[in-house]
Design a protein around this motif. Structure first.
Motif, mmCIF file in Angstrom:
data_model
loop_
_atom_site.group_PDB
_atom_site.id
_atom_site.type_symbol
_atom_site.label_atom_id
_atom_site.label_comp_id
_atom_site.label_asym_id
_atom_site.label_seq_id
_atom_site.Cartn_x
_atom_site.Cartn_y
_atom_site.Cartn_z
ATOM 1 N N SER A 1 63.196 58.057 11.469
ATOM 2 C CA SER A 1 62.859 56.741 11.998
ATOM 3 C C SER A 1 63.646 56.422 13.261
ATOM 4 O O SER A 1 63.170 55.685 14.131
ATOM 5 N N TRP B 1 46.128 59.641 14.973
ATOM 6 C CA TRP B 1 46.946 59.009 16.000
ATOM 7 C C TRP B 1 46.822 59.720 17.346
ATOM 8 O O TRP B 1 47.105 59.136 18.404
ATOM 9 N N LEU C 1 53.128 54.668 15.839
ATOM 10 C CA LEU C 1 54.430 55.321 15.633
ATOM 11 C C LEU C 1 54.668 55.798 14.201
ATOM 12 O O LEU C 1 55.146 56.918 13.994
ATOM 13 N N PRO C 2 54.384 54.984 13.168
ATOM 14 C CA PRO C 2 54.613 55.483 11.807
ATOM 15 C C PRO C 2 53.811 56.741 11.486
ATOM 16 O O PRO C 2 54.288 57.629 10.780
ATOM 17 N N TYR C 3 52.587 56.828 12.011
ATOM 18 C CA TYR C 3 51.755 58.006 11.768
ATOM 19 C C TYR C 3 52.276 59.207 12.559
ATOM 20 O O TYR C 3 52.248 60.336 12.074
ATOM 21 N N THR D 1 61.533 56.738 17.951
ATOM 22 C CA THR D 1 61.556 55.750 19.026
ATOM 23 C C THR D 1 61.691 56.397 20.405
ATOM 24 O O THR D 1 61.399 55.761 21.424
ATOM 25 N N GLN E 1 55.408 59.663 13.268
ATOM 26 C CA GLN E 1 56.642 60.062 12.590
ATOM 27 C C GLN E 1 56.340 61.059 11.481
ATOM 28 O O GLN E 1 57.040 62.067 11.332
ATOM 29 N N ALA E 2 55.290 60.795 10.726
ATOM 30 C CA ALA E 2 54.926 61.723 9.654
ATOM 31 C C ALA E 2 54.358 63.023 10.217
ATOM 32 O O ALA E 2 54.702 64.120 9.756
ATOM 33 N N ASN F 1 52.553 51.913 20.085
ATOM 34 C CA ASN F 1 53.416 51.166 19.158
ATOM 35 C C ASN F 1 52.860 51.176 17.737
ATOM 36 O O ASN F 1 53.590 51.384 16.762
#
Length: 499
Positions: free
Chosen positions: A46, A165, A35-37, A50, A39-40, A32
């Motif tokens: 975005s 990540w 996730l932002p890392y 998920t 995504q990049a 959780n």
């Protein structure tokens, strides 16, 4: 499935099964924070990233159901070791994924192999330790189940902050290999039943219902629920799947789940209590993480560390429940745990973003303690009157109800939180007008926020939004307080072990 001979090293065997359970619990939440890392790194949108979570949850939910049959057909030892090897390999592939498609495919594999850990480990612990030591065994086993999801965000934030990540997946390699080698060394062989048939019709109907329900719950909030054709289709497929499964189970000569198993009152009450507990525990964790980061201003790493007392409290509650298991009626322990859990959730509804760290830690430690105190007796009571040959099927069913309760709780909480925030925002905004005397008294505040200020409307909107979110969180925790009390009537219907 017939159990094999008694293990020569029961404590070591129990430790290996707990390691597997802990690893699976960690992986349900450790991604959780990252996730932002991801995504990049995977160049995903975005709304697409998920699926890293959704794919794992759906695969684990669907594959939990046939664990009992697979253990009987292949043998528990062979299945356990195979799933550990597959999960560890899938984790390494997730860490090496270069595209979103690869990541989703490898997360599906993780979910497929990891689904068996909880039911297999629980059934192994039940068969390894006699009734007089079962409460203690379930306490140790429960640490892996309950503490793993709590520690996941902490470990995920720490690993992501240290390096990359991808380490949230690579960390499974040493744990998986250690647990696998331990099972190879100490888990006794059992006698599989290769002639046992499989009810494909019942399984496919249940898989359709579970898969569609999980998709609906996971994607509903982002798609405005039943306003979206996709959610309507998933709802209809879920209803159809569960309906076909129910009819088939009651009419087929050898159904996927034997109806006679549901004549055991303790098991049925435990399934309902497990579902209700699941709706509260993970929802409370998800709500708390957002509260600390978005409203209280905690950095990601600090928010994870702030939740640590809950994990420590869970371990203490599990160990105390195991020690008291032979001295106190399990139903009383569970009832006390339920009451303390409701009390701690209600205490959270009184929080403000400026809450002192000591009060926050004490509340979360109490909540974790209550969770451990209620979950351990629940595991013991669920099997107290159940025939041994149904333990494998029952363990898979309990894990399925826990996962479904988690999904329902998180989704319902997200909806309630959003709706409460909208209502609170509208009520607060109604009192903020250019004619409010606080905006006309000539003070510095009035000059900053008044209608003549260029930034006033934006600042007011931010203040109202923040206050509305705090009120909505408090209201949602009050709702969870009521939900936490719902298992109490079920406890009264259970029989104590040996009665």
């Amino acid at each position: 499935m017939n159990a094999g001979p008694a293990p020569r090293h029961p404590v070591l065997l129990g430790g290996c099964t707990v390691l597997a359970t802990l690893m699976q619990g960690l992986d349900s939440t450790i991604t959780n924070v990252a996730l932002p890392y991801m995504q990049a790194g995977l160049m995903a949108g975005s709304d697409q990233i998920t699926w890293v979570l959704t794919s794992y949850v759906i695969a684990a939910a669907v594959m939990t159901a046939p664990v009992g049959w697979l253990a009987a057909r292949l043998g528990r030892r062979r299945l356990f070791i195979t799933c550990l090897a597959g999960f560890t390999l899938a984790s390494m592939l997730c860490g090496a994924a270069q595209t979103l498609g690869q990541m989703v495919a490898f997360r599906l594999l993780q979910g497929i192999f990891g689904a068996a850990f909880v039911p297999l480990s629980q059934a192994t612990m039940l068969d390894t330790f006699p009734m007089e030591r079962r409460a203690e065994a379930m306490a140790v086993w429960g640490i892996g189940v309950m503490v793993g999801p709590v520690l996941g965000p902490v470990l995920g934030g720490w690993l992501t902050g240290l390096g990359d990540w991808r380490w949230v997946f690579y960390v499974n390699l040493p744990v998986g290999v250690l647990a696998m080698l331990g099972l190879v060394a100490v888990m006794p062989p059992d006698r599989p039943d290769p002639a046992r048939g499989f009810d494909w019709t019942g399984f496919l109907a249940l898989a359709l219902g579970i898969g569609a329900l999980q998709l609906l719950l996971d994607r509903g909030e982002g798609l405005d629920w039943f306003a979206a054709p996709e959610i309507m289709a998933e709802a209809m497929l879920a209803v159809l799947g569960f309906y076909l499964f129910g009819v088939h189970m009651l009419t087929a000569p050898r159904p996927f789940l034997p109806p006679a198993m549901f004549r055991d009152t303790n098991l049925v009450m435990a399934l309902l209590a497990t579902f209700l507990n699941g709706t509260v525990l993970l929802a409370s964790t998800a709500l708390l993480a957002g509260y600390l980061q978005k409203l209280a201003g905690y950095p990601v790493e600090a928010a994870g560390l702030a939740m640590m007392p809950r994990g420590l409290g869970t371990m203490a509650g599990m160990l105390l429940a195991g020690w008291l298991g032979r001295r106190v009626d399990q139903r009383r322990l569970m009832a006390l745990g339920v009451l303390l859990l409701a009390w701690s959730v209600h205490e959270m509804s009184q929080w403000t973003p400026e809450i002192e760290g000591t009060r926050l830690a004490a509340t979360l430690a109490l909540q974790g303690f209550a969770t451990g105190l209620s979950s351990n007796p629940l595991s013991v009571l669920a099997y107290a009157t159940l025939a041994p040959h149904w333990r494998g099927d029952a363990a898979g069913l309990i894990a399925l109800f826990r996962n479904t309760g988690n999904a329902v709780g998180v989704s319902v909480t997200a909806v309630v939180l959003a709706r409460m925030a909208q209502v609170s925002h509208a009520e607060l905004a109604a009192h903020v007008t250019p004619f409010n005397r606080l905006l006309q008294d000539g003070s510095a505040t009035a000059r900053l926020l008044g209608p003549g200020s260029a930034t006033g409307p934006w600042l007011l909107e931010g203040m109202i939004g923040h206050a509305a979110a705090v009120i909505a969180a408090s209201d949602t925790w009050r709702l969870l307080t009521v939900a936490a009390l719902l298992p109490l009537p079920l406890i009264a219907l259970m029989r104590r072990p040996g009665s």
